[in-house]
Scaffold this motif. Structure first.
Motif, PDB file in Angstrom:
ATOM      1  N   ALA A  22       4.076  -9.889  -8.974  1.00  8.26           N
ATOM      2  CA  ALA A  22       3.354  -8.625  -8.835  1.00  8.26           C
ATOM      3  C   ALA A  22       2.687  -8.521  -7.469  1.00  8.26           C
ATOM      4  O   ALA A  22       2.697  -7.450  -6.842  1.00  8.26           O
ATOM      5  N   ALA A  26       3.510  -5.700  -4.721  1.00  6.08           N
ATOM      6  CA  ALA A  26       2.448  -4.842  -4.182  1.00  6.08           C
ATOM      7  C   ALA A  26       2.461  -4.855  -2.658  1.00  6.08           C
ATOM      8  O   ALA A  26       2.271  -3.813  -2.011  1.00  6.08           O
ATOM      9  N   VAL A  55       2.871  -2.307 -10.759  1.00  8.30           N
ATOM     10  CA  VAL A  55       2.677  -2.124  -9.324  1.00  8.30           C
ATOM     11  C   VAL A  55       2.812  -0.660  -8.914  1.00  8.30           C
ATOM     12  O   VAL A  55       2.120  -0.192  -8.000  1.00  8.30           O
TER      13      VAL A  55
END
Length: 231
Positions: A22, A26, A55
């Motif tokens: 994640a 991002a 995200v």
């Protein structure tokens, strides 16, 4: 030979912690990158969609992030992907090359019937693409079209007939819709004002028997309105 060397009961495992993935996603989003993730099984597709949704929450940009391969992506996850703005690209010739082993020994008949669910993706509103995972397999678009339409394995058996799509939808998936997934809004279609990239075929793919689609010869290709290859 019947299991491709995969022991019975085998499952995949994550190489990275979800939070680490994640964080990487991002960073890529902040950098304006388009993200394409290989996700093959139903669990793998679901877990990657979980991370994409996390995200991309609140993102209304035209990001066109993708999932690649998508062998067993579920109808529910295809609908969820559409909501997040994530498109599937299918390695459809798994049906052709691996269909017998997946049906007989690895997935079993019931799950193998859900392999490469192209029709479900279209039903969920997706613009899909088809790929060959070249150089693992030759990049032969008409072979991909044939498999998408006929669902034939290398043994001549039909696998997952309900997920077959039309010739028109399959051709779009290797031309205009594939270009769209790549953020190429000028390619993929012969339209006045667009870039003139095109392929000249020996026969009309709409007029041949579906099983013969991969036998159509390519007579030449054009790039930016100039001939590049003649056969």
């Amino acid at each position: 030979c019947c299991t491709l060397g995969i022991p019975p009961g085998t499952t995949g495992r994550a190489n990275f912690a979800p939070d680490d993935v994640a964080d990487a996603l991002a960073d890529l989003r902040r950098g304006g990158w388009q993200v394409l993730t290989h996700a093959q099984g139903d669990r793998g597709c679901a877990e990657m969609l979980d991370l994409y949704a996390r995200v991309l929450a609140g993102d209304t940009s035209d990001h066109r992030w993708r999932l690649e391969h998508c062998a067993l992506v579920s109808p529910e996850d295809l609908r969820r992907a559409a909501e997040v703005g994530v498109s599937p690209s299918f390695h459809v010739n798994h049906v052709l090359h691996y269909g017998p082993e997946l049906h007989d020994a690895i997935l079993g008949p019931e799950r193998a019937e859900r392999l490469m669910p192209l029709a479900s993706a279209l039903d969920a509103g997706h613009r899909i693409s088809l790929h060959a995972d070249s150089p693992m397999y030759p990049a032969l678009p008409l072979s991909l079209v044939r498999t998408a339409v006929t669902r034939l394995t290398r043994r001549g058996e039909v696998l997952g007939a309900r997920h077959a799509i039309s010739v028109d939808a399959a051709l779009r998936a290797v031309t205009v819709d594939a270009a769209w997934q790549l953020h190429d809004d000028e390619g993929g279609a012969i339209v006045a004002g667009r870039r003139a990239d095109l392929t000249v075929l020996e026969r009309d793919p709409y007029a041949v028997a579906p099983a013969d689609l991969d036998r159509i010869a390519v007579l030449g290709t054009w790039l930016h309105g100039e001939p590049t290859v003649s056969f």
